[in-house]
Design a protein around this motif. Structure first.
Motif, short mmCIF file in Angstrom:
data_model
loop_
_atom_site.label_atom_id
_atom_site.label_comp_id
_atom_site.label_asym_id
_atom_site.label_seq_id
_atom_site.Cartn_x
_atom_site.Cartn_y
_atom_site.Cartn_z
N SER A 413 0.86 -1.08 -0.15
CA SER A 413 0.02 -0.07 0.06
C SER A 413 1.00 1.35 0.03
O SER A 413 2.01 1.30 0.77
N LEU A 432 0.48 -3.73 -5.86
CA LEU A 432 -0.27 -3.33 -4.56
C LEU A 432 -1.52 -4.59 -4.48
O LEU A 432 -1.80 -5.11 -5.15
N ALA A 436 -5.74 -1.75 -1.91
CA ALA A 436 -5.00 -0.49 -1.93
C ALA A 436 -4.98 0.43 -3.13
O ALA A 436 -4.50 1.40 -3.22
N PHE A 501 -2.34 -4.86 4.63
CA PHE A 501 -3.33 -4.66 3.99
C PHE A 501 -4.59 -5.88 4.25
O PHE A 501 -5.69 -5.46 3.62
N THR A 592 -4.90 5.70 -5.44
CA THR A 592 -4.28 5.20 -4.50
C THR A 592 -5.01 5.24 -3.14
O THR A 592 -5.70 6.19 -2.76
N TYR A 594 -3.99 4.64 0.67
CA TYR A 594 -3.28 4.23 1.71
C TYR A 594 -3.84 3.76 2.92
O TYR A 594 -4.54 4.39 3.42
N LEU A 595 -3.82 2.51 3.10
CA LEU A 595 -4.61 1.69 4.13
C LEU A 595 -4.09 2.12 5.67
O LEU A 595 -2.88 2.51 5.94
#
Length: 824
Positions: A413, A432, A436, A501, A592, A594-595
């Motif tokens: 991620s 990814l 993510a 993730f 994107t 971003y977790l």
């Protein structure tokens, strides 16, 4: 006797009071029936630590939620499963071997076990969530079988259960599996603890993949006497990454050298590379599965890509030349002892080279660096070393070209800024997790390859770069990998992990599950996509185990055998990674995502700040060093290990399963690198002259000796802090030879005769101090204005007398001053 009976009765009443109930049918504690999702997102731990029920409960409370405590009385462990994957050619009977152990403080009697089955998993998320359901979600159940009548504290009992896969003889319980699929199974153990009643005391869960069903000859049902196979009309395109990585092992604080052996923080890597070790097992399994003697070897090889950490290759190659093991990883000068793994390292490296010559190979970011943190640090030199130079290292060490234009972040991620960095560095494609990347307009399953955009220009990421023209790279793509399979694969091995993730509802502690159970879960996750075509989902899958994977040889063999089985049964076709990367992107861009857990698992700001400080010092020193064509050791090679030390300090390896240990290692690396840089800057200095230095005249030069103990040349400037009575001329940049000294003449002028204290310091051309300041005591022989007047008067008198003599001679008269001379 009466006192004993009273005491026993009192103990029973206390036990009943502790569980808040009394009367018949009440057990000592409420049994757990299902695992709770792990809600401690930050630590990755918590929830249920075991693979099932953790305490006793009455039979009438089967749907009660699970207590998060460890098993209180009995612990159940899966030892083996056969068949691990059911096919049309398998035995028609399912066999499970397990061990029940008394982990409580009292004996347990009447220990009974049975097998239960849940419905086939129809949603990919069920590969994890079904393993957290209570036993009521496993409706197909066999009969209880007594394992032992009595099990004392600390004792264990191994047992075997056998059950037909589908209807066999009349009246015989079976698993009632009618169609291929992935089925959750539960092994349930009941018992009666001393002072308590019969209750379910623990359970263990795992997945059973069924690719086909063998015939059951003894079945009265004609359909059961025929084999069943899964549909093969739409085989899944399968790509699998096979990671070879390890946590950073090179000790920090050792600059580059042509003859000095490297230092390792421990000698564990020697064990891992040797026969029976972890890295040996991963290589051995791949050699066997893709070798010429394997039926599906060539086809399997087409769909597998070695994912190699350049840091591991650098370390192993250095080990082949002989190496040392430090006694203190935080101290570059600590005592060391000889390492033992040089031969094992050489053999292992030769085998990997052979694999790289026949398989796809790709480099992961150096030392599994935190890619988001790398962007935040902002060092171009570190980004180059971690990303751009990574495939060059792999090519150089393995002697085979690696796949370029692909980055696999360890966290799976990244944020917008990291995506912009990758785009600017022409990364091409980021591998990814499928969750993510996302679409803002509607939930969507990403296709095999998508184009990434930022969530907004204000983020300063990809979209902003495209808007202001600051990003010169081509569009960044993403190839999403299967989150559920990756989560299951990460749980395989000696040190199970829960990736960043993994969704929160699928997170639970893994240390209570046996390795066999976790391996079964991974086999089920690998087969699920092939068995379950989904509307609007691509018929493809990218498998991504964790980069530092702790699977052993047996587990690796089983996973590769499963992949081969999918190919053999025509449920899958191999898809090379290069084919995946080269296909067209989906029509809609993705963003994107971003977790949140990746943010928590990332390298902390304190470490990033320390890395920034030391990276600036390395850049400052590197800008001053001089390239010498006559010397093999270049400034780049000399400083490269120190930059790599900083990358290792920002590694994500180990941060998910043991954050404290990983952070301690990072702190030690930064400390050692800081000390090493302090020493390097101190190795270039001015030597203090002994006694008092005397200027022979008013304008005599000040002679200084500059010493360079570095093995490479360096450019310096001399900074002199002199009092007002003395002026010094700047001599500009001066070059000092490698491991040598040079005398510097600094023009100086003193206006009077006096003793002076002059402070002298060397700096880089950019002004960074080198060495320690030196104070030089100077005595000046200048006499100032008085000397000038005396000298002027004497000169005038001399001219007057000379003129008088010439005047007399010109007139032909004797000079009166010669009278005494002539009379003699």
């Amino acid at each position: 006797m009466t006192r004993g009976l009273v005491l026993r009765s009192a103990l029973m009443l206390v036990a009943a009071a502790l569980i808040g109930g009394s009367g018949a049918g009440v057990a000592l504690a409420a049994p757990s029936q299902h695992r709770q999702p792990n809600v401690d997102i930050e630590s990755g731990t918590g929830g249920s630590p075991s693979s099932g029920a953790n305490s006793a409960q009455s039979a009438g409370s089967e749907n009660a939620p699970e207590d998060d405590a460890a098993p209180e009385f009995l612990s159940l462990t899966i030892d083996s499963v056969a068949p691990t994957t059911v096919t049309a050619a398998s035995s028609p009977y399912f066999v499970v071997e397990a061990t029940v152990r008394n982990v409580g403080d009292r004996p347990v009697s009447d220990v009974d076990v049975r097998i239960q089955r849940g419905d086939a998993i129809t949603q990919a998320s069920g590969l994890r969530t079904t393993l957290q359901l209570d036993q009521a979600s496993f409706p197909v159940a066999g009969e209880f079988v007594t394992v032992t009548d009595h099990l004392d504290v600390g004792r264990s009992k191994q047992f075997r259960l056998t059950m037909p896969l589908r209807a066999g003889a009349e009246g015989t319980p079976d698993l009632d599996i009618q169609q291929p699929g992935v089925y959750p199974l539960l092994l349930n153990v009941n018992g009666t603890p001393e002072y308590g009643d019969a209750a379910r005391l623990d359970d263990a869960r795992f997945l059973l993949p069924v690719l086909g069903l063998p015939p059951m000859p003894t079945s009265p049902d004609p359909d059961a006497t025929r084999a069943v196979t899964a549909p093969t009309a739409a085989p899944v395109a399968m790509t699998m990454l096979w990671p070879l990585a390890d946590r950073p092992r090179l000790a920090a604080g050792q600059p580059g050298s042509l003859d000095q052996p490297v230092r390792l923080v421990d000698d564990d890597l020697a064990t891992s590379l040797a026969a029976g070790g972890r890295l040996d097992g991963l290589v051995s399994a791949l050699e066997y599965a893709t070798g010429p003697n394997s039926e599906m070897g060539r086809r399997l090889a087409d769909g597998i890509c070695l994912a190699v950490d350049p840091d591991l290759l650098v370390t192993v190659r250095s080990m082949t030349r002989g190496y040392l093991v430090t006694d203190d990883p935080a101290d570059p000068q600590a005592p060391t002892h000889e390492g033992t793994g040089a031969a094992a390292a050489a053999q292992w490296l030769d085998r990997v080279r052979a694999l790289a010559g026949s398989l796809c190979t790709v480099a992961v970011p150096f030392a599994q660096v935190d890619v988001v943190g790398l962007q935040a640090i902002g060092s171009d030199a570190l980004q180059t070393a971690a990303l751009d130079a990574a495939p060059d290292i792999v090519d150089d060490v393995l002697g085979a070209p690696s796949v370029r234009g692909v980055v696999w972040p360890d966290s799976g991620s990244i944020d917008d800024d990291a995506a912009a960095m990758l785009q600017d560095r022409h990364a091409g494609t980021a591998l990814l997790a499928s969750n993510a990347v996302s679409r803002s307009d509607e939930p969507a399953v990403p296709p095999d390859l998508v184009e990434l955009t930022a969530t907004g220009a204000e983020s300063g990421g990809v979209a902003a770069a495209e808007t202001d023209g600051s990003n010169s790279g081509p569009p960044l793509h993403s190839a999403p990998f299967d989150v559920y399979a990756a989560t299951a694969l990460a749980a395989v091995g000696a040190n199970p992990q829960t990736p960043s993730f993994t969704p929160a509802r699928m997170r639970y502690a893994l240390d209570g599950d046996s390795r066999t159970a976790r391996l079964q879960d991974a086999l089920g996750a690998m087969t699920w996509t092939a068995l379950n075509p989904q509307p609007n989902h691509p018929r493809s899958v990218l498998f991504a185990p964790p980069q530092r994977w702790t699977a052993d040889r047996t587990e690796a063999d089983a996973l590769l055998a499963e992949a081969s089985l999918l190919l053999q049964t025509n449920l899958a076709n191999p898809r090379p990674l290069t084919t995946l990367l080269g296909q067209g992107v989906g029509p809609e861009p993705f963003e994107t995502n971003y977790l949140a857990q990746a943010v928590r698992d990332a390298v902390p700001d304190s470490t990033r700040g320390a890395v920034i400080e030391q990276a600036d010092r390395i850049d400052a020193l590197g800008a001053a060093l001089v390239e010498d064509p006559q010397r093999e050791l270049t400034p780049r090679l000399f400083l490269a290990p120190l930059r790599e030390d900083l990358l290792r300090a920002t590694s994500l390896s180990g941060r998910r399963d043991n954050r404290a240990t990983a952070q301690q290692a990072a702190d030690q690396r930064i400390t050692a690198t800081t000390r090493a840089l302090d020493d390097l800057f101190a190795d270039v200095t001015v030597l203090a002259p002994g006694g008092v230095y005397t200027l022979a005249s008013e304008q005599s030069p000040l002679l200084l000796v500059a010493r360079n103990d570095l093995p490479v040349g360096i450019r310096v400037k001399v900074k002199i802090d002199a009092p007002a009575a003395m002026s010094v001329t700047d001599i500009g940049e001066q070059q000092l030879p490698a491991s040598g000294s040079r005398t510097l003449q600094v023009p100086a002028k003193a206006s009077e005769s006096i003793n002076l204290a002059v402070d002298v310091t060397l700096t880089t051309p950019a002004g960074h101090p080198l060495g320690s300041p030196t104070t030089v005591s100077v005595r000046s022989n200048a006499y100032g204005p008085a000397l000038s007047i005396v000298t002027g008067c004497a000169g005038g008198l001399l001219l007057l007398l000379a003129g008088r003599r010439l005047w007399h001679r010109f007139r032909g008269q004797p000079d009166p001053a010669d009278d005494d001379y002539e009379r003699r």
